[in-house]
Each structure stands twice: as C-alpha cells, then as structure tokens.
Design a protein around this motif. Structure first.
Motif, mmCIF file in Angstrom:
data_model
loop_
_atom_site.group_PDB
_atom_site.id
_atom_site.type_symbol
_atom_site.label_atom_id
_atom_site.label_comp_id
_atom_site.label_asym_id
_atom_site.label_seq_id
_atom_site.Cartn_x
_atom_site.Cartn_y
_atom_site.Cartn_z
ATOM 1 N N TRP A 7 -11.406 14.175 36.765
ATOM 2 C CA TRP A 7 -11.691 15.601 36.600
ATOM 3 C C TRP A 7 -10.663 16.272 35.701
ATOM 4 N N GLN A 8 -9.445 15.795 35.707
ATOM 5 C CA GLN A 8 -8.424 16.366 34.827
ATOM 6 C C GLN A 8 -8.799 16.139 33.356
ATOM 7 N N ILE A 9 -9.270 14.951 33.042
ATOM 8 C CA ILE A 9 -9.692 14.654 31.667
ATOM 9 C C ILE A 9 -10.892 15.518 31.284
ATOM 10 N N ILE A 10 -11.844 15.659 32.186
ATOM 11 C CA ILE A 10 -13.011 16.518 31.926
ATOM 12 C C ILE A 10 -12.551 17.946 31.649
ATOM 13 N N ASP A 11 -11.674 18.475 32.504
ATOM 14 C CA ASP A 11 -11.198 19.853 32.345
ATOM 15 C C ASP A 11 -10.421 20.047 31.050
ATOM 16 N N PHE A 43 -13.346 5.263 34.232
ATOM 17 C CA PHE A 43 -13.874 6.593 33.892
ATOM 18 C C PHE A 43 -15.400 6.543 33.830
ATOM 19 N N ALA A 44 -15.925 5.526 33.156
ATOM 20 C CA ALA A 44 -17.383 5.396 33.020
ATOM 21 C C ALA A 44 -18.048 5.251 34.381
ATOM 22 N N ARG A 45 -17.448 4.497 35.275
ATOM 23 C CA ARG A 45 -18.018 4.336 36.622
ATOM 24 C C ARG A 45 -18.019 5.668 37.378
ATOM 25 N N LEU A 46 -16.922 6.404 37.276
ATOM 26 C CA LEU A 46 -16.849 7.699 37.942
ATOM 27 C C LEU A 46 -17.869 8.675 37.351
ATOM 28 N N PHE A 47 -18.015 8.670 36.036
ATOM 29 C CA PHE A 47 -19.000 9.538 35.374
ATOM 30 C C PHE A 47 -20.409 9.166 35.831
ATOM 31 N N ARG A 79 -27.477 17.042 33.214
ATOM 32 C CA ARG A 79 -26.547 16.460 34.176
ATOM 33 C C ARG A 79 -25.244 16.052 33.493
ATOM 34 N N TYR A 80 -25.325 15.521 32.281
ATOM 35 C CA TYR A 80 -24.092 15.230 31.519
ATOM 36 C C TYR A 80 -23.303 16.524 31.329
ATOM 37 N N TRP A 81 -24.006 17.569 30.914
ATOM 38 C CA TRP A 81 -23.361 18.860 30.668
ATOM 39 C C TRP A 81 -22.736 19.407 31.952
ATOM 40 N N LEU A 82 -23.459 19.282 33.065
ATOM 41 C CA LEU A 82 -22.969 19.801 34.339
ATOM 42 C C LEU A 82 -21.664 19.096 34.738
ATOM 43 N N ILE A 83 -21.588 17.806 34.558
ATOM 44 C CA ILE A 83 -20.345 17.079 34.819
ATOM 45 C C ILE A 83 -19.247 17.631 33.921
ATOM 46 N N GLY A 84 -19.582 17.875 32.673
ATOM 47 C CA GLY A 84 -18.616 18.400 31.711
ATOM 48 C C GLY A 84 -18.090 19.781 32.039
ATOM 49 N N GLN A 85 -18.758 20.497 32.957
ATOM 50 C CA GLN A 85 -18.294 21.824 33.344
ATOM 51 C C GLN A 85 -17.153 21.768 34.357
ATOM 52 N N GLY A 86 -16.878 20.587 34.875
ATOM 53 C CA GLY A 86 -15.766 20.426 35.810
ATOM 54 C C GLY A 86 -16.213 20.334 37.248
ATOM 55 N N ARG A 87 -15.251 19.986 38.070
ATOM 56 C CA ARG A 87 -15.516 19.705 39.472
ATOM 57 C C ARG A 87 -16.105 20.895 40.231
ATOM 58 N N GLU A 88 -15.546 22.085 40.058
ATOM 59 C CA GLU A 88 -16.004 23.245 40.820
ATOM 60 C C GLU A 88 -17.474 23.555 40.539
ATOM 61 N N VAL A 89 -17.847 23.598 39.278
ATOM 62 C CA VAL A 89 -19.237 23.900 38.921
ATOM 63 C C VAL A 89 -20.143 22.747 39.341
ATOM 64 N N GLU A 110 -29.532 28.720 24.796
ATOM 65 C CA GLU A 110 -29.522 28.215 23.419
ATOM 66 C C GLU A 110 -28.297 27.343 23.140
ATOM 67 N N GLU A 111 -27.194 27.607 23.843
ATOM 68 C CA GLU A 111 -25.948 26.893 23.571
ATOM 69 C C GLU A 111 -25.473 26.015 24.721
ATOM 70 N N ASP A 112 -25.891 26.308 25.923
ATOM 71 C CA ASP A 112 -25.405 25.607 27.101
ATOM 72 C C ASP A 112 -26.500 24.739 27.709
ATOM 73 N N GLY A 113 -26.076 23.843 28.595
ATOM 74 C CA GLY A 113 -27.031 23.111 29.412
ATOM 75 C C GLY A 113 -27.417 21.738 28.927
ATOM 76 N N GLU A 114 -27.012 21.343 27.737
ATOM 77 C CA GLU A 114 -27.352 20.021 27.240
ATOM 78 C C GLU A 114 -26.142 19.428 26.532
ATOM 79 N N ALA A 115 -25.802 18.188 26.921
ATOM 80 C CA ALA A 115 -24.640 17.521 26.319
ATOM 81 C C ALA A 115 -24.898 16.019 26.252
ATOM 82 N N GLU A 116 -25.867 15.614 25.443
ATOM 83 C CA GLU A 116 -26.223 14.203 25.341
ATOM 84 C C GLU A 116 -25.011 13.340 24.996
#
Length: 171
Positions: A7-11, A43-47, A79-89, A110-116
C-alpha cells in the motif's frame, strides 16, 4: 514484501502522479524496477489478490453508476483503478460500495475510474528486470463475480441498492 509495503508503493505512486492513472502506472513500473524480482512477484500477488476480492456484483454496480455503464473489461480496469486509489478507498469501497459516493467526492467519469495499465505494471517491471514474462500469479479473474447479481439497467434496483451513488450519478 508485505501488505504495508504494497500500500505504501501504491500511495507513493498515486501521490506523485497527482491521481493520473496513466502516470501512476508509469511511476509504479519505475518503482518496481528498484526491487528484486522476488519482491515484484510478491507485489503482483498482493495486487492480484485485491483484484480478485473486488470481483463482486455490488462493486460492479457501483462502477456501473460511476462510469455511466461498465462492460466486463471496463469493470476490470475499474478494479485496477480502485486499487490504485489506496487502501482506505479500496477497503471502504469493498466494505460498502455505495460509500464510494463519499470516498470519491471529486470523481470525474471522463478522467477517473479506469486504469488498465496499472494492472500490468508488475508484469512490465518483472519482464524488464529478468527478460522473462511474469507467470500468472493467482491467475486473471475468470467466471462470475461473487454476490447476488444485480440488474444494472433497472433504475429501481440501482436506486435502492446504491442510494448515495444513485443521487449523484443515476439517470
């Protein structure tokens, strides 16, 4: 690598990218390249574990409202994007998907919600480090989402299940 490191790396990468998912993916690859191949696998396993936990109909319904529709692929990228928002979100959204209305106060469909690209950052880093592809670490999601199915096209169902999101994003 443990969950705290993950989560630190994501943040760190999200903050450095000012929330831009494409930039975050690039920064994540750069950050993972500083690790050992074994740490990148961890990291990949945790993701992937988080990606699989988020494979739920209720979360898909929330994504459907936030994005004004969400195909199978779009839900994966959400779901990729949601993980990228960090642990709290991420954890808050899983605890109650309707709370994403509060957790994402400035959401812009238009800008959020997708992070392929975020979903493939570990694969890219591992291949750059080793010259080999990253084997499937837990496998990509297959099959039906967990939980009861929702009729995303039924306004009554969606308004009842997601009152806060419906108020902001419903038709």
């Amino acid at each position: 690598m443990d969950e705290t490191d993950f989560w630190q790396i994501i943040d760190e990468t999200r903050d450095a990218a000012d929330g831009d998912p494409d930039e975050q993916a690039d920064l994540l690859v750069e950050r993972l390249l500083q690790l050992t191949p074994d740490d990148v696998i961890d990291f990949a396993r945790l993701f992937q574990a988080r990606f699989q936990r988020a494979h739920r109909y209720d979360l898909w319904g929330a994504a459907y409202l936030l994005l004004d529709g969400a195909s199978d692929d779009t839900f994966d990228y959400f779901r990729y994007w949601l993980i990228g928002q960090g642990r709290e979100v991420f954890e808050g959204g899983l605890a109650e998907p309707d709370d994403l209305a509060d957790l994402l106060p400035e959401f812009d469909e238009e800008e959020d919600g997708e992070a392929e690209d975020l979903g493939y950052a570990a694969d890219e880093a591992y291949e750059q480090l080793t010259g080999l592809p990253l084997s499937e670490v837990g496998g990509r999601q297959a099959g039906r989402p967990s939980g009861p199915a929702l009729d995303f096209d039924d306004p009554d169902v969606m308004a009842k299940r997601f009152p806060k999101l419906w108020e902001r994003y419903g038709d």
